[in-house]
Design a protein around this motif. Structure first.
Motif, mmCIF file in Angstrom:
data_model
loop_
_atom_site.group_PDB
_atom_site.id
_atom_site.type_symbol
_atom_site.label_atom_id
_atom_site.label_comp_id
_atom_site.label_asym_id
_atom_site.label_seq_id
_atom_site.Cartn_x
_atom_site.Cartn_y
_atom_site.Cartn_z
ATOM 1 N N VAL A 121 0.875 -1.174 0.000
ATOM 2 C CA VAL A 121 0.000 0.000 0.000
ATOM 3 C C VAL A 121 0.913 1.225 0.000
ATOM 4 N N ALA A 143 -10.230 4.390 3.995
ATOM 5 C CA ALA A 143 -10.204 3.180 3.168
ATOM 6 C C ALA A 143 -8.856 3.076 2.455
ATOM 7 N N GLU A 202 -6.564 0.691 -0.601
ATOM 8 C CA GLU A 202 -6.536 -0.343 -1.639
ATOM 9 C C GLU A 202 -5.212 -1.087 -1.551
ATOM 10 N N THR A 244 -2.544 -3.746 -2.973
ATOM 11 C CA THR A 244 -2.090 -4.304 -4.244
ATOM 12 C C THR A 244 -1.255 -5.551 -3.991
ATOM 13 N N GLN A 271 -7.387 -7.932 1.570
ATOM 14 C CA GLN A 271 -7.940 -6.573 1.588
ATOM 15 C C GLN A 271 -8.988 -6.424 2.686
#
Length: 282
Positions: free
Chosen positions: A116, A143, A145, A147, A201
């Motif tokens: 991240v 939040a 995301e 990877t 996640q």
């Protein structure tokens, strides 16, 4: 019986007292002095200096720390500097564990190649929720995301659970008389990387350090696809190739061996010293 006067008695007692005083040294003792009451001004000054230091320290800290109650994807970063918050986010993701089925093997975020942009997240958290701004305390979690590197994750999952992996069959090109024929590639199978990435996640966003998933399989394609093999066959169709030439460089030798095997040449790879990136083969 003689008569004793009062004067004789007093004189006698005085003489005895004088003899006693001459034989014993006199002692001098000082009476203790009464303590002076503390000055109200000094007392106030003594209390005020530490208090001022504490206030100054608190103000300075509020200018460099993130507000309490701030979290990024379930990672609490309140009372931390942006640098410390960056490290906390990275460590939590790297240490998050995914168990592949009940009682199955475990892989971590670090082993899956999960990343991240922790530095940007920490900086944004500080900009939006500085400690000095009391209205930003105990805000909502941001939040994030996550990877996952597919190749790194595939290798980690294959190592952790080798029985779930079936190797794909690469496409091949073979010389058949006057033309080149193509044998199509066949997909293999392995643990679904996308499903693992989604579970990581969700766990990271919920602030969980570990989670267990049900193992699902997905197709694993060969690096030598049917499309690549067909393009090679089409390229070679009008060319009369009798042998493969390669430089002595290790990578070139590996590629030449693969081409030689794929095309099914009888003659061995011809290695020439002059075939290097700096040379002109014309």
């Amino acid at each position: 019986m003689g008569v004793v006067s009062v004067t004789d008695v007093v004189a006698k007692q005085s003489g005895n007292a004088a003899e006693s005083s001459a034989s014993e040294p006199s002692k001098v003792m000082w009476a203790p002095t009464e303590p002076r009451p503390a000055s109200k001004k000094r007392l106030a000054l003594g209390i005020g200096i530490p208090a001022a230091v504490l206030v100054a320290g608190a103000v300075a800290a509020s200018l460099v720390l993130i507000a309490p109650g701030t979290a990024v994807a379930g990672v609490p970063i309140g009372f931390l500097t942006p640098g410390a918050a960056t490290e906390a986010i990275e460590n939590r993701l790297a240490q998050t564990e995914i168990t592949l089925g009940e009682g199955g093997p475990t892989v971590t975020g670090a082993e899956l190649g999960a990343t991240v942009d922790a530095e940007a997240l920490a900086a944004a958290a500080f900009d939006e929720n500085p400690m000095w701004n009391l209205t930003s305390w105990f805000g909502e979690s941001s939040a994030v995301e996550v990877t996952v590197d597919p190749e790194v994750a595939t290798a980690a999952l294959r190592t952790a659970a080798p029985d779930t992996y079936t190797a794909p069959t690469p496409a091949t090109v073979a010389f058949e008389g006057k033309t080149y024929g193509v044998t199509e590639a066949v997909d293999g199978a392995g643990i679904d990387v996308d499903a693992v990435a989604a579970a990581l996640q969700d766990a990271f966003a919920a602030g969980e350090s570990a989670t267990t998933i049900e193992v699902t399989l997905a197709p694993v394609a060969s690096h030598t696809t049917t499309e690549k093999a067909q393009a090679t066959a089409d390229h070679l169709a009008d060319r009369d190739i009798t042998y493969v030439v390669a430089s002595p460089l290790e990578r070139a030798q590996q590629t030449a061996a693969l081409v030689h095997e794929t095309l099914g040449f009888a003659e061995p790879v011809l290695t020439v010293a002059w075939l290097t990136p700096e040379s002109d083969p014309r």
